[in-house]
Design a protein around this motif. Structure first.
Motif: not given
Length: 115
Positions: A42-53, A58-75
């Motif tokens: 519980x309560x482990x420090x971390x950081x979230x990062x969001x990237x929208x793509x 052709x001929x279709x509506x644009x699609x938005x995809x979101x990538x969610x990345x967690x940065x956390x201690x390597x331990x």
């Protein structure tokens, strides 16, 4: 040197993470073993990062995809299938971690609530 760099990276962590794993638990009365969700950290420090793509075909509506990345201690070990609660939202680990000397990066998926 690595510790100084790691400390600097971890100062950027503004979020807190709770890690939940499904573990076998034996019922003392029935003697049956069932999987239950257990909070392992519980309560482990971390950081979230969001990237929208934005992708288009052709001929279709644009699609938005979101990538969610967690940065956390390597331990910090986050097993496959673990659930994470960060800033009140539930996520599930969806990718293998990229582990570096100063941090690790894990791709997450937003956990959909069952209706």
């Amino acid at each position: 040197m690595v510790n100084r760099i790691r400390t600097s990276v971890e100062r950027l962590y503004r979020d807190k993470c709770t890690i939940i794993e499904c573990q076998p638990v034996k019922d003392p009365i029935t003697k049956r073993t069932n999987n239950k969700e257990i909070v392992v950290l519980e309560n482990q420090p971390c950081k979230l990062s969001y990237k929208n793509i934005m992708s288009t075909e052709q001929g279709k509506v644009a699609k938005l995809t979101q990538t969610i990345k967690l940065f956390i201690s390597p331990n910090t070990e986050i097993k496959v299938g673990s659930k994470l609660i960060i800033n009140g939202k539930k996520y599930i680990r969806s990718g293998e971690p990229a582990i570096y000397p100063n941090h690790q990066e894990i791709i997450l998926e937003l956990l959909k609530d069952k209706a």
